[in-house]
Design an enzyme around this catalytic site. Structure first.
Site, PDB file in Angstrom:
ATOM      1  N   LYS A 126       0.865  -1.182   0.000  1.00  0.00           N
ATOM      2  CA  LYS A 126       0.000   0.000   0.000  1.00  0.00           C
ATOM      3  C   LYS A 126       0.895   1.224   0.000  1.00  0.00           C
ATOM      4  O   LYS A 126       2.031   1.168   0.463  1.00  0.00           O
ATOM      5  CB  LYS A 126      -0.878   0.015   1.257  1.00  0.00           C
ATOM      6  CG  LYS A 126      -2.126   0.849   1.101  1.00  0.00           C
ATOM      7  CD  LYS A 126      -3.204   0.062   0.391  1.00  0.00           C
ATOM      8  CE  LYS A 126      -4.487   0.829   0.268  1.00  0.00           C
ATOM      9  NZ  LYS A 126      -5.559  -0.054  -0.207  1.00  0.00           N
TER      10      LYS A 126
HETATM   11  P1  NAD Z   1     -12.998   7.504  -2.612  1.00  0.00           P
HETATM   12  O1  NAD Z   1     -11.990   8.541  -2.345  1.00  0.00           O
HETATM   13  O2  NAD Z   1     -13.493   7.313  -3.999  1.00  0.00           O
HETATM   14  O3  NAD Z   1     -14.278   7.733  -1.668  1.00  0.00           O
HETATM   15  C1  NAD Z   1     -14.167   7.878  -0.286  1.00  0.00           C
HETATM   16  C2  NAD Z   1     -15.506   8.331   0.241  1.00  0.00           C
HETATM   17  O4  NAD Z   1     -15.464   8.326   1.672  1.00  0.00           O
HETATM   18  C3  NAD Z   1     -15.887   9.743  -0.185  1.00  0.00           C
HETATM   19  O5  NAD Z   1     -17.266   9.780  -0.497  1.00  0.00           O
HETATM   20  C4  NAD Z   1     -15.609  10.569   1.060  1.00  0.00           C
HETATM   21  O6  NAD Z   1     -16.399  11.736   1.141  1.00  0.00           O
HETATM   22  C5  NAD Z   1     -15.981   9.573   2.126  1.00  0.00           C
HETATM   23  N1  NAD Z   1     -15.415   9.902   3.438  1.00  0.00           N
HETATM   24  C6  NAD Z   1     -14.153  10.256   3.735  1.00  0.00           C
HETATM   25  N2  NAD Z   1     -14.043  10.519   5.041  1.00  0.00           N
HETATM   26  C7  NAD Z   1     -15.270  10.299   5.578  1.00  0.00           C
HETATM   27  C8  NAD Z   1     -15.789  10.409   6.871  1.00  0.00           C
HETATM   28  N3  NAD Z   1     -15.026  10.786   7.895  1.00  0.00           N
HETATM   29  N4  NAD Z   1     -17.103  10.103   7.069  1.00  0.00           N
HETATM   30  C9  NAD Z   1     -17.885   9.726   6.037  1.00  0.00           C
HETATM   31  N5  NAD Z   1     -17.431   9.602   4.784  1.00  0.00           N
HETATM   32  C10 NAD Z   1     -16.148   9.891   4.558  1.00  0.00           C
HETATM   33  O7  NAD Z   1     -12.369   6.143  -2.045  1.00  0.00           O
HETATM   34  P2  NAD Z   1     -12.756   4.645  -2.434  1.00  0.00           P
HETATM   35  O8  NAD Z   1     -11.802   4.199  -3.462  1.00  0.00           O
HETATM   36  O9  NAD Z   1     -14.207   4.548  -2.659  1.00  0.00           O
HETATM   37  O10 NAD Z   1     -12.365   3.878  -1.091  1.00  0.00           O
HETATM   38  C11 NAD Z   1     -13.252   3.791   0.009  1.00  0.00           C
HETATM   39  C12 NAD Z   1     -12.802   2.661   0.928  1.00  0.00           C
HETATM   40  O11 NAD Z   1     -12.799   1.427   0.193  1.00  0.00           O
HETATM   41  C13 NAD Z   1     -11.389   2.815   1.484  1.00  0.00           C
HETATM   42  O12 NAD Z   1     -11.349   2.227   2.783  1.00  0.00           O
HETATM   43  C14 NAD Z   1     -10.548   1.980   0.535  1.00  0.00           C
HETATM   44  O13 NAD Z   1      -9.340   1.547   1.110  1.00  0.00           O
HETATM   45  C15 NAD Z   1     -11.513   0.826   0.273  1.00  0.00           C
HETATM   46  N6  NAD Z   1     -11.258   0.078  -0.949  1.00  0.00           N
HETATM   47  C16 NAD Z   1     -11.213   0.705  -2.168  1.00  0.00           C
HETATM   48  C17 NAD Z   1     -11.019  -0.058  -3.308  1.00  0.00           C
HETATM   49  C18 NAD Z   1     -11.037   0.566  -4.674  1.00  0.00           C
HETATM   50  O14 NAD Z   1     -11.030  -0.189  -5.667  1.00  0.00           O
HETATM   51  N7  NAD Z   1     -11.111   1.877  -4.831  1.00  0.00           N
HETATM   52  C19 NAD Z   1     -10.839  -1.440  -3.219  1.00  0.00           C
HETATM   53  C20 NAD Z   1     -10.914  -2.054  -1.970  1.00  0.00           C
HETATM   54  C21 NAD Z   1     -11.125  -1.282  -0.845  1.00  0.00           C
END
Ligand code: NAD
Length: 440
Positions: A126
């Protein structure tokens, strides 16, 4: 954020160091708690335990970038490579003010377990930069991304360590990483390096279905969970925390199965409507860059009230440590499907289990992203591009295979699904270490 006006010699940015763990609650401690519970249950070999409890490499880079107004700012970026026994290091890049070495270590270890559970030939890594990207212009973000990539140098590579999008990073940022990496290669090699990152835009070698892959994987699993319990998703209710890549796709795909989104929260606001919020309409609204705040067709409520919204399914898809000793007792849901990494801390986990709330644990539930990243990597290596139906079909088969392994292990060992998922991952790694031995 530290601001410096001096110029930094290039050599400073290429250094490999191991950083001290910052003070405060440790996310890596959560990883180790889950890990030790599984290792105890399966009686994992003592020496293997110490190998897998440690990260292999921790790269910290500091690099200067010129801002639009001419100032130079110095940034700190991380890449932690946890383990590559099963294949090249693999994991996302996150831009967030909370990023620190402990958080990145934890996320890297979860990537190792995730690839092992899904039986894909990747290890775990990561990376990230400690910044609030909202404070920078697109031009500044491009220069920050390019300098970070340059600073990482050969610590990433298509057969060695392959980044992907995570919080606050996207296909555009992957395209900048790709382009910068290619510029450091001899021209004759460039065509063979497109798989240095996944989650790229389609035209730059991305895969159909990668944008929705994590959400799609979550929804395939929820469908299977519901079917095994004789529940219908048509008319089921869900709440989603985080409306970015993972949360918005999960909500939109749940809608296609007839489910109703009754509550949604992002960093800007919390929305509630018991008659249902249209996730497609909300996604179109949020895409303009303002988040969900101000959306006119739902009621905005206090953020603390979110966890008390009654629903069948909760999909946390924002950040870690959201389901805690404080919030877990207040949840009124039947299933927590963990889209985020580490959304449930150990105390919250114990409470959910005690209350009989089902959990699809993160290393199983959000594996759709890395599975389709693997498909993108394969397509690039073979100069192929697969149809969406092929990507979705392969994703479904692979993630449901992982579901079956975790469910059967939980039954056989009479344990919870998170521990079972960890056991599935560790058993695969244990086998590989036993077969290959330890050099020399
Ligand atoms: P992103 O940046 O596209 O979206 C993140 C979202 O979380 C946004 O809507 C943001 O406003 C919200 N957010 C941030 N802080 C917050 C808070 N304190 N309270 C409420 N909402 C909050 O990110 P993503 O890619 O969708 O990732 C989200 C989660 O999923 C992360 O934990 C990431 O590690 C995990 N994840 C992502 C992927 C991927 O393919 N993108 C894969 C596996 C896991």
């Amino acid at each position: 954020m530290s601001t410096e006006t001096v110029s930094i010699p290039e050599s400073v940015t290429q250094r490999r160091t191991v950083c001290p763990t910052p003070a405060g609650p440790s996310l890596y401690a959560n990883v180790l708690k889950q890990y030790e519970k599984a290792a105890d249950l399966m009686e994992l070999d003592r020496s293997l335990r110490s190998i897998l409890a440690a990260t292999a490499n921790e790269i910290v880079v500091r690099f200067p970038v010129r801002m639009d107004d001419g100032r130079i700012e110095v940034f700190t970026g991380y890449r932690v490579q946890h383990n590559n026994a099963l294949g090249p290091f693999k994991g996302g890049i996150r831009y967030h003010p909370s990023v620190n070495i402990d958080e990145i270590r934890a996320l890297a270890a979860w990537m190792t377990w995730k690839s092992a559970v899904a039986q894909i030939p990747f290890g775990g890594a990561k990376g990230g930069i400690q910044i609030d990207p909202a404070q920078y212009t697109p031009g500044e973000l491009e220069r920050i991304t390019r300098r970070f990539t340059f600073a990482l140098g050969d610590n990433i590579g298509p057969e060695y360590d392959i980044p992907a999008p995570d919080v606050n990073t996207n296909a555009q940022i992957m395209a900048w990483i790709l382009d910068t990496y290619l510029m450091t290669r001899p021209p004759q090699e460039r065509a063979r390096c497109a798989h240095v990152v996944t989650g790229k835009p389609l035209e730059s070698g991305g895969s159909l279905g990668r944008d929705k892959a994590t959400g799609q994987g979550i929804v395939f699993l929820i469908e299977r969970w519901a079917r095994e319990r004789g529940l219908s998703l048509s008319g089921a209710t869900c709440i989603v925390q985080g409306f970015g890549n993972v949360g918005s796709w999960a909500a939109r795909l749940m809608k296609r199965l007839g489910a109703r989104l009754v509550g949604v929260q992002d960093v800007s606001a919390t929305l509630y409507d018991p008659s249902g919020i249209d996730p497609d309409d909300l996604a179109a609204y949020a895409e303009v860059g303002r988040g969900i705040r101000g959306y006119p067709r739902a009621r905005e409520i206090d953020s603390g009230a979110f966890v008390q919204i009654e629903a069948d399914i909760f999909i946390p898809a924002a950040l870690h440590n959201q389901i805690t000793a404080e919030t877990a007792p207040r949840l009124k849901v039947r299933l927590v499907a963990e889209g985020a990494n580490g959304p449930t801390d150990p105390e919250g986990d114990a409470i959910l289990q005690h209350r009989g709330i089902d959990i699809l644990p993160d290393i199983l539930c959000n594996a759709g992203g890395v599975i389709v990243s693997y498909f993108e990597w394969l397509q690039n290596k073979r100069s192929e591009s697969w149809e969406l139906e092929e990507v979705d079909g392969k994703l479904r088969k692979r993630i449901l295979g992982a579901y079956d392994r975790v469910r059967d292990t939980a039954r056989n060992l009479e344990t919870d699904w998170r521990t079972a998922a960890n056991v599935v991952a560790l058993a695969r790694l244990e086998k590989v270490y036993r077969e290959r031995g330890i050099f020399p």
